[in-house]
Design an enzyme around this catalytic site. Sequence first.
Site, PDB file in Angstrom:
ATOM      1  N   ARG A   1       2.521  -8.784   4.157  1.00  0.00           N
ATOM      2  CA  ARG A   1       1.594  -8.151   3.201  1.00  0.00           C
ATOM      3  C   ARG A   1       2.414  -7.625   2.031  1.00  0.00           C
ATOM      4  O   ARG A   1       3.152  -6.642   2.159  1.00  0.00           O
ATOM      5  CB  ARG A   1       0.846  -7.013   3.908  1.00  0.00           C
ATOM      6  CG  ARG A   1      -0.232  -6.325   3.074  1.00  0.00           C
ATOM      7  CD  ARG A   1      -1.503  -7.133   3.000  1.00  0.00           C
ATOM      8  NE  ARG A   1      -2.576  -6.327   2.419  1.00  0.00           N
ATOM      9  CZ  ARG A   1      -3.420  -5.596   3.140  1.00  0.00           C
ATOM     10  NH1 ARG A   1      -3.330  -5.568   4.456  1.00  0.00           N
ATOM     11  NH2 ARG A   1      -4.369  -4.893   2.549  1.00  0.00           N
TER      12      ARG A   1
ATOM     13  N   ARG B   1      -4.120   6.238  -8.557  1.00  0.00           N
ATOM     14  CA  ARG B   1      -5.337   6.855  -9.088  1.00  0.00           C
ATOM     15  C   ARG B   1      -6.267   5.803  -9.697  1.00  0.00           C
ATOM     16  O   ARG B   1      -6.919   6.031 -10.713  1.00  0.00           O
ATOM     17  CB  ARG B   1      -4.986   7.914 -10.133  1.00  0.00           C
ATOM     18  CG  ARG B   1      -4.266   9.139  -9.575  1.00  0.00           C
ATOM     19  CD  ARG B   1      -5.153   9.986  -8.654  1.00  0.00           C
ATOM     20  NE  ARG B   1      -5.128   9.557  -7.255  1.00  0.00           N
ATOM     21  CZ  ARG B   1      -5.873  10.066  -6.286  1.00  0.00           C
ATOM     22  NH1 ARG B   1      -6.739  11.013  -6.572  1.00  0.00           N
ATOM     23  NH2 ARG B   1      -5.786   9.644  -5.052  1.00  0.00           N
TER      24      ARG B   1
ATOM     25  N   LYS C   1     -22.708  26.982  -5.708  1.00  0.00           N
ATOM     26  CA  LYS C   1     -21.487  27.291  -4.966  1.00  0.00           C
ATOM     27  C   LYS C   1     -20.314  27.473  -5.917  1.00  0.00           C
ATOM     28  O   LYS C   1     -20.167  26.743  -6.893  1.00  0.00           O
ATOM     29  CB  LYS C   1     -21.147  26.162  -3.994  1.00  0.00           C
ATOM     30  CG  LYS C   1     -22.065  26.065  -2.796  1.00  0.00           C
ATOM     31  CD  LYS C   1     -21.589  24.930  -1.896  1.00  0.00           C
ATOM     32  CE  LYS C   1     -22.534  24.744  -0.725  1.00  0.00           C
ATOM     33  NZ  LYS C   1     -22.127  23.567   0.093  1.00  0.00           N
TER      34      LYS C   1
ATOM     35  N   ASP D   1     -28.575  10.589   3.345  1.00  0.00           N
ATOM     36  CA  ASP D   1     -27.507  10.032   4.158  1.00  0.00           C
ATOM     37  C   ASP D   1     -27.967   8.737   4.798  1.00  0.00           C
ATOM     38  O   ASP D   1     -28.548   8.726   5.884  1.00  0.00           O
ATOM     39  CB  ASP D   1     -27.092  11.051   5.230  1.00  0.00           C
ATOM     40  CG  ASP D   1     -25.815  10.649   5.950  1.00  0.00           C
ATOM     41  OD1 ASP D   1     -25.448   9.465   5.880  1.00  0.00           O
ATOM     42  OD2 ASP D   1     -25.201  11.523   6.580  1.00  0.00           O
TER      43      ASP D   1
ATOM     44  N   GLU E   1       0.797  -1.232   0.000  1.00  0.00           N
ATOM     45  CA  GLU E   1       0.000   0.000   0.000  1.00  0.00           C
ATOM     46  C   GLU E   1       0.825   1.276   0.000  1.00  0.00           C
ATOM     47  O   GLU E   1       0.327   2.348   0.327  1.00  0.00           O
ATOM     48  CB  GLU E   1      -0.985   0.015   1.177  1.00  0.00           C
ATOM     49  CG  GLU E   1      -2.361  -0.485   0.827  1.00  0.00           C
ATOM     50  CD  GLU E   1      -2.471  -2.007   0.721  1.00  0.00           C
ATOM     51  OE1 GLU E   1      -3.593  -2.466   0.503  1.00  0.00           O
ATOM     52  OE2 GLU E   1      -1.478  -2.740   0.831  1.00  0.00           O
TER      53      GLU E   1
ATOM     54  N   ALA F   1     -12.169  -7.740   5.256  1.00  0.00           N
ATOM     55  CA  ALA F   1     -12.040  -6.747   6.318  1.00  0.00           C
ATOM     56  C   ALA F   1     -13.405  -6.123   6.572  1.00  0.00           C
ATOM     57  O   ALA F   1     -14.105  -6.468   7.519  1.00  0.00           O
ATOM     58  CB  ALA F   1     -10.992  -5.703   5.944  1.00  0.00           C
TER      59      ALA F   1
ATOM     60  N   HIS G   1      -1.541   4.020  -1.734  1.00  0.00           N
ATOM     61  CA  HIS G   1      -2.589   4.976  -1.369  1.00  0.00           C
ATOM     62  C   HIS G   1      -2.635   6.159  -2.335  1.00  0.00           C
ATOM     63  O   HIS G   1      -3.665   6.817  -2.457  1.00  0.00           O
ATOM     64  CB  HIS G   1      -2.399   5.476   0.057  1.00  0.00           C
ATOM     65  CG  HIS G   1      -2.881   4.505   1.087  1.00  0.00           C
ATOM     66  ND1 HIS G   1      -4.144   3.970   1.076  1.00  0.00           N
ATOM     67  CD2 HIS G   1      -2.261   3.957   2.171  1.00  0.00           C
ATOM     68  CE1 HIS G   1      -4.291   3.146   2.095  1.00  0.00           C
ATOM     69  NE2 HIS G   1      -3.158   3.114   2.771  1.00  0.00           N
TER      70      HIS G   1
ATOM     71  N   GLN H   1     -18.190   4.978   3.655  1.00  0.00           N
ATOM     72  CA  GLN H   1     -18.679   6.187   4.327  1.00  0.00           C
ATOM     73  C   GLN H   1     -18.446   6.191   5.834  1.00  0.00           C
ATOM     74  O   GLN H   1     -18.172   7.243   6.415  1.00  0.00           O
ATOM     75  CB  GLN H   1     -20.166   6.383   4.029  1.00  0.00           C
ATOM     76  CG  GLN H   1     -20.446   6.757   2.584  1.00  0.00           C
ATOM     77  CD  GLN H   1     -21.928   6.910   2.305  1.00  0.00           C
ATOM     78  OE1 GLN H   1     -22.719   7.202   3.207  1.00  0.00           O
ATOM     79  NE2 GLN H   1     -22.339   6.706   1.069  1.00  0.00           N
TER      80      GLN H   1
ATOM     81  N   LYS I   1     -23.314   0.993  -7.835  1.00  0.00           N
ATOM     82  CA  LYS I   1     -23.968   0.919  -6.526  1.00  0.00           C
ATOM     83  C   LYS I   1     -24.974  -0.231  -6.469  1.00  0.00           C
ATOM     84  O   LYS I   1     -25.912  -0.222  -5.668  1.00  0.00           O
ATOM     85  CB  LYS I   1     -24.655   2.250  -6.187  1.00  0.00           C
ATOM     86  CG  LYS I   1     -23.661   3.379  -5.926  1.00  0.00           C
ATOM     87  CD  LYS I   1     -24.335   4.599  -5.335  1.00  0.00           C
ATOM     88  CE  LYS I   1     -23.292   5.653  -4.960  1.00  0.00           C
ATOM     89  NZ  LYS I   1     -23.896   6.862  -4.367  1.00  0.00           N
TER      90      LYS I   1
ATOM     91  N   TYR J   1       3.390   2.018   1.929  1.00  0.00           N
ATOM     92  CA  TYR J   1       3.959   2.385   3.222  1.00  0.00           C
ATOM     93  C   TYR J   1       5.481   2.168   3.235  1.00  0.00           C
ATOM     94  O   TYR J   1       6.088   1.845   2.222  1.00  0.00           O
ATOM     95  CB  TYR J   1       3.272   1.594   4.341  1.00  0.00           C
ATOM     96  CG  TYR J   1       1.849   2.035   4.610  1.00  0.00           C
ATOM     97  CD1 TYR J   1       1.573   3.320   5.068  1.00  0.00           C
ATOM     98  CD2 TYR J   1       0.772   1.171   4.407  1.00  0.00           C
ATOM     99  CE1 TYR J   1       0.268   3.731   5.321  1.00  0.00           C
ATOM    100  CE2 TYR J   1      -0.536   1.571   4.653  1.00  0.00           C
ATOM    101  CZ  TYR J   1      -0.779   2.855   5.106  1.00  0.00           C
ATOM    102  OH  TYR J   1      -2.073   3.268   5.350  1.00  0.00           O
TER     103      TYR J   1
END
Length: 685
Positions: free
Chosen positions: A219, A260, A574, A670, A169, A320, A257, A349, A431, A171
């Site tokens: 990992r 893209r 906005k 929400d 990832e 996970a 991380h 979320q 979704k 790190y």
Amino acid sequence: MFATTAYPHLLAPLDLGFTTLPNRVLMGSMHTGLEDGRKHFPAMAAFFAERARGGVGLMVTGGFAPNIAGWTKPFAGTLATHGAARRHKQVTDAVHSEGGKIALQILHTGRYGYHPFCVAPSRIQSPISPFAPRELSVRGIERQIAAFVRCAALAREAGYDGVEVMGSEGYFINQFLVTHTNQRTDEWGGSYENRMRLPVEIVQRVREAVGRDFIIIYRLSMIDLIPDGSSWDEVVQLAKAIERAGATLINTGIGWHEARVPTIATSVPRGAFAWVTQKMRLELRESGLKIPLVTSNRINMPEVAEQILADGCADMVSLARPLLADPEFVNKAKQGRRDDINTCIACNQACLDHAFKAQLATCLVNPRAGHETELVWQRTPLIKRIAVVGAGPAGLAASTTLAERGHEVHLFDGAERIGGQFNMAKRIPGKEEFHETLRYFERRLAATGVKLHLSTRVSASDLIAGRFDEIVLATGVLPRQPRIPGADGPNVLSYIDVLLHGKPVGERVAIVGAGGIGFDVAEFLVTHDGHSPTMNLAEWQQEWGVTDPAVSRGGVVRAQPSAPARRVTLLQRKAGRPGKGLGKTTGWIHRAALQMKQVEMIGGVNYERITPQGLFVTYGDKRADGQLIECDTVVLCAGQEPLRELHEPLRAAGARTHLIGGAHEAGELDAKRAIDQGTRLAATL
């Protein structure tokens, strides 16, 4: 006797030599925030104990830094002292009392650390932290290795069954492997043999410190998804060296991380990266190496896991977030209760978004996750007759929890089916997992004995006449009607017209409102026939430029998105970038997906009027530079208002009334808040 034949591979034990895992399910590491404070350890113990009770074969904690330099953020979870090891005993004791096994993840963030003490192989700042890392000296590297070894030894002292060395990832360890972040010219840089020294030394020395009867998971980043990432030959070379160094299991890491390419969002196909682990497994088996491999990412139902294992892609599967959603996942699979599983919808979320906002992680579809010691309910000795109005997310959560506690619950909805706004959400490309949430709630309604009244619009007088002890209003929202001249024209539709009623939409579309709903409608309209390419792995890989790392370093090539089905302009009042309020970890995905489909996004507009030719707008406070957005259809996504028409009449009549979900607060739709409110209210009535 429960049926287990449906998932023989998933439920088969795995012999690791010195210990045997009861099944092939690894609960993968995820940061919950419970790691970051002593006060959270009782909650962390309860969290893992519940999942051990649920039948998970082996669990991995969220990441603990081996030293201050490895922190994710200031004062993040660290295991570096004997005192800290003693505090962890309450976690390991709780897991072992339930018959489970647990490993501690050792996570050194390197240049990803969000603090001024971060270190890295070279002084190259990451795009996701404002702090430039300090370049380590040779002695500094040795100190980091020693910290990993000390952390592993302390984990054993704390009662853990093993450790996971986080080498993927992007790190710290990953940063040594690629020239993108390692530009050293000493014995820790240059050739790949030098760059891979760090992980090999760490695993070797950890094994020496902890002995042979302790699980070491490594990992491994099998596909970096960044330009100039590791080549496939390098990844294979490292895997072989890690096995020789003494690892017990190799777990699959996917993407840095800063990559893209989405890797765990709901738009990613199920099991989208199992082929990478399968490719590695074949390489290792051909070399005579038998180390078990774990595959990961978007494995959220037992049949998906079973097929992956049956196809020889891996020896274990890492779940996970699916075990956030349902801690009983394994037991339910074992008992032949697949349809009773509360499925992870990969929304991010309440888990990742919370983690990145320094909040405790939980789960949109299971608010108890991470709150097991706080959100507790039991069957009530005082049974009440309760009406719940509205079978959307809030009403479903409230009614099923209330019925589970023993109350007599009547659930009313004017629609022909349950789900409320979920019936629109499930139509958005990427979704489709919302179908699973509705399946789960249908099963739960039946199991808990909720009396369901569909196609029934109840009035305040109906509810008063029903003599209910409590009335819960989960009646949802109505679309806000913006005051734009011409908004009542034949070329104007609401988002409900488009997503729920399927009304025809022209080739050129202007969308008024660039919140979450506006983005969803845009994605729906630019995707051919509303069909999601994300459900087809080959198409999804082409859309995002994912390829075999044997073909291109890091497994990325130029994306080749399909042509948009419509020409869409997305507008907001906005000023600034549309989509700023989207999810912290998924907003960039939605923006990138629309950009690939050539959606024009415009902020800071005034909606002047709608004509047969399109939408006329001006810009800024001075309403300058008028422009006609030529289009065939204008779709209104201008927000929502609470639907509360029953509230005042009921209160006036003295009825005990409660507002939850959109009826309580409209805002953006929400579901996380709605399900949480419904569950928490039901736990108290």
